[in-house]
Design an enzyme around this catalytic site. Sequence first.
Site, PDB file in Angstrom:
ATOM      1  N   THR A 157       0.836  -1.203   0.000  1.00 45.12           N
ATOM      2  CA  THR A 157       0.000   0.000   0.000  1.00 45.12           C
ATOM      3  C   THR A 157       0.873   1.256   0.000  1.00 45.12           C
ATOM      4  OG1 THR A 157      -0.139  -0.331   2.383  1.00 45.12           O
ATOM      5  CG2 THR A 157      -2.060  -0.964   1.101  1.00 45.12           C
TER       6      THR A 157
ATOM      7  N   GLU B  56      18.469   5.190  -0.091  1.00 48.86           N
ATOM      8  CA  GLU B  56      18.250   3.798  -0.511  1.00 48.86           C
ATOM      9  C   GLU B  56      17.727   3.746  -1.952  1.00 48.86           C
ATOM     10  OE1 GLU B  56      16.769   1.101   2.406  1.00 48.86           O
ATOM     11  OE2 GLU B  56      16.307  -0.459   0.952  1.00 48.86           O
TER      12      GLU B  56
ATOM     13  N   ASP C 231       9.532   2.045   5.962  1.00 53.26           N
ATOM     14  CA  ASP C 231      10.554   1.444   6.816  1.00 53.26           C
ATOM     15  C   ASP C 231      11.287   2.513   7.614  1.00 53.26           C
ATOM     16  OD1 ASP C 231       9.730  -0.616   5.261  1.00 53.26           O
ATOM     17  OD2 ASP C 231      11.663  -1.000   4.308  1.00 53.26           O
TER      18      ASP C 231
HETATM   19  P1  ADP Z   1      16.017  -6.036   4.953  1.00 52.19           P
HETATM   20  O1  ADP Z   1      16.029  -4.557   4.965  1.00 52.19           O
HETATM   21  O2  ADP Z   1      14.655  -6.609   4.803  1.00 52.19           O
HETATM   22  O3  ADP Z   1      16.737  -6.650   6.101  1.00 52.19           O
HETATM   23  P2  ADP Z   1      17.557  -5.589   2.591  1.00 52.19           P
HETATM   24  O4  ADP Z   1      18.000  -6.477   1.492  1.00 52.19           O
HETATM   25  O5  ADP Z   1      16.794  -4.373   2.276  1.00 52.19           O
HETATM   26  O6  ADP Z   1      16.799  -6.493   3.644  1.00 52.19           O
HETATM   27  O7  ADP Z   1      18.839  -5.103   3.409  1.00 52.19           O
HETATM   28  C1  ADP Z   1      19.793  -6.033   3.852  1.00 52.19           C
HETATM   29  C2  ADP Z   1      21.185  -5.512   3.550  1.00 52.19           C
HETATM   30  O8  ADP Z   1      21.486  -4.408   4.428  1.00 52.19           O
HETATM   31  C3  ADP Z   1      22.275  -6.523   3.837  1.00 52.19           C
HETATM   32  O9  ADP Z   1      22.493  -7.361   2.719  1.00 52.19           O
HETATM   33  C4  ADP Z   1      23.474  -5.624   4.088  1.00 52.19           C
HETATM   34  O10 ADP Z   1      24.031  -5.162   2.875  1.00 52.19           O
HETATM   35  C5  ADP Z   1      22.853  -4.441   4.790  1.00 52.19           C
HETATM   36  N1  ADP Z   1      22.921  -4.605   6.257  1.00 52.19           N
HETATM   37  C6  ADP Z   1      21.904  -4.731   7.122  1.00 52.19           C
HETATM   38  N2  ADP Z   1      22.342  -4.863   8.386  1.00 52.19           N
HETATM   39  C7  ADP Z   1      23.682  -4.819   8.328  1.00 52.19           C
HETATM   40  C8  ADP Z   1      24.744  -4.912   9.287  1.00 52.19           C
HETATM   41  N3  ADP Z   1      24.494  -5.095  10.587  1.00 52.19           N
HETATM   42  N4  ADP Z   1      26.015  -4.828   8.840  1.00 52.19           N
HETATM   43  C9  ADP Z   1      26.274  -4.661   7.536  1.00 52.19           C
HETATM   44  N5  ADP Z   1      25.334  -4.575   6.595  1.00 52.19           N
HETATM   45  C10 ADP Z   1      24.058  -4.664   6.965  1.00 52.19           C
HETATM   46 MG    MG Z   2      15.423  -3.290   3.373  1.00 43.77          MG
END
Ligand code: ADP
Ligand code: MG
Length: 407
Positions: free
Chosen positions: A36, A175, A187
């Site tokens: 949404t 992003e 988010d």
């Molecule tokens: P979500 O937001 O649902 O967890 P995304 O694919 O949008 O999934 O984001 C995940 C990505 O964010 C990871 O692959 C990494 O690149 C980055 N990320 C998230 N948390 C960390 C962390 N603690 N350290 C390093 N990178 C991170």
């Molecule tokens: Mg994400």
Amino acid sequence: MTAGVGVRAGFEELYGYLPEGVWAAPGRVNLIGEYTDVNDGFVLPFALPQAAVAAVARRTDGVLRLHSADQGRSRHGDAARGRVGDVVELAVEGLAPGSVPGWAAYPAAVVWALREAGHRVAAGGADVHLASAVPMGAGLSSSAALEVVLALALAELHGLGLGREQLALLAQRGENDFVGVPCGVMDQMASVCGTSGHALLLDTRDLSHRQIPFDPAAHGLALLLVDTRVRHMLGDGAYVSRRAGCEAGARALGVRALREISPVQLPDALRSLGDMELPGAADADGIRRCVRHVVTDNARVLRTVELLDAGDLPAVGPVLTEGHASLRDDLRVSCAELDLAVASANAAGALGARMTGGGFGGSAIVLAGRDTAGAVGDAVARAFAAAGYAAPGILPVTPSSGARRLV
Ligand code: ADP
Ligand code: MG
């Protein structure tokens, strides 16, 4: 607080001096209202207790150093300490969309977005060490937590006077345009504005929002997150194609976004789409399904808010399950593991459950009585084992605080 102390010590060990401060920004779960947000509609997320924690100090020489304790954990073992994995070193001046590969793109995106928004001080650079308790890629917005924690830290350190919405929009811009992920603003808003004991009703058309009391424990209830361990790839075609389906539907119906179609207008809208030649639409039936999902899920958000305002939390359960059916059958963004999580939770006596996030894996959220939640979690784990799936992660959660300074 202890996470703040550990990350502060990790910073000192890594860089050889103390950070100027330590900040936290949580991941989020969306209670209801899926897809949404990319249709100008309503969403109802809440902030998780799990957060990204960052220790930050400003620099003045244009260098950005980034380190995550969560990168290289398996290779090096002791991730709680600073000296694990590699420090990514970047020149702020050289930051451009697509220029930073891997995880460092998320924090770098924030510095880029600040610079693009005219905040020249951000160009001085920073040293950053972070650690996050938000599972990555589980649909819980570990990416937004990373962005928001850095945006808040830099905004406070530089005294930029940015409001909550501005912080969220900045992180989203990073992003979208720097990392290249076409996410909505939910988010980041949830991570910035979360309040314990509340969910956030957010109108993504104008970012107006209201805190909705949501304290399951006070009503004898509990929330469980089921991480299916199936990792989504939101960058892949399915997410983009659903968004495109929604946009094609809106265009064909002559509205700016599907949020403008009310449930009362839906039958007529679906009929008129049925009669229409949809130019360039490979799948008119797919577009009709997108429209039906978005319109009904938008209404489910408002229905859930009514129930929460009235203190009737158990009645939210069936609305969640209805939302799942819509995501599974109309939008078709669920997967076998998510469907099993929802079905097995409900069969074991949960009040309701649904997939949450972009779909194709990630997590489901379950609302259950406090006394049945344990048995529900066990039943989901047993169902996964019987189906030959990897053991799911089962995490009790409670609506928690948004981004804040820790130290
Ligand atoms: P979500 O937001 O649902 O967890 P995304 O694919 O949008 O999934 O984001 C995940 C990505 O964010 C990871 O692959 C990494 O690149 C980055 N990320 C998230 N948390 C960390 C962390 N603690 N350290 C390093 N990178 C991170
Ligand atoms: Mg994400």
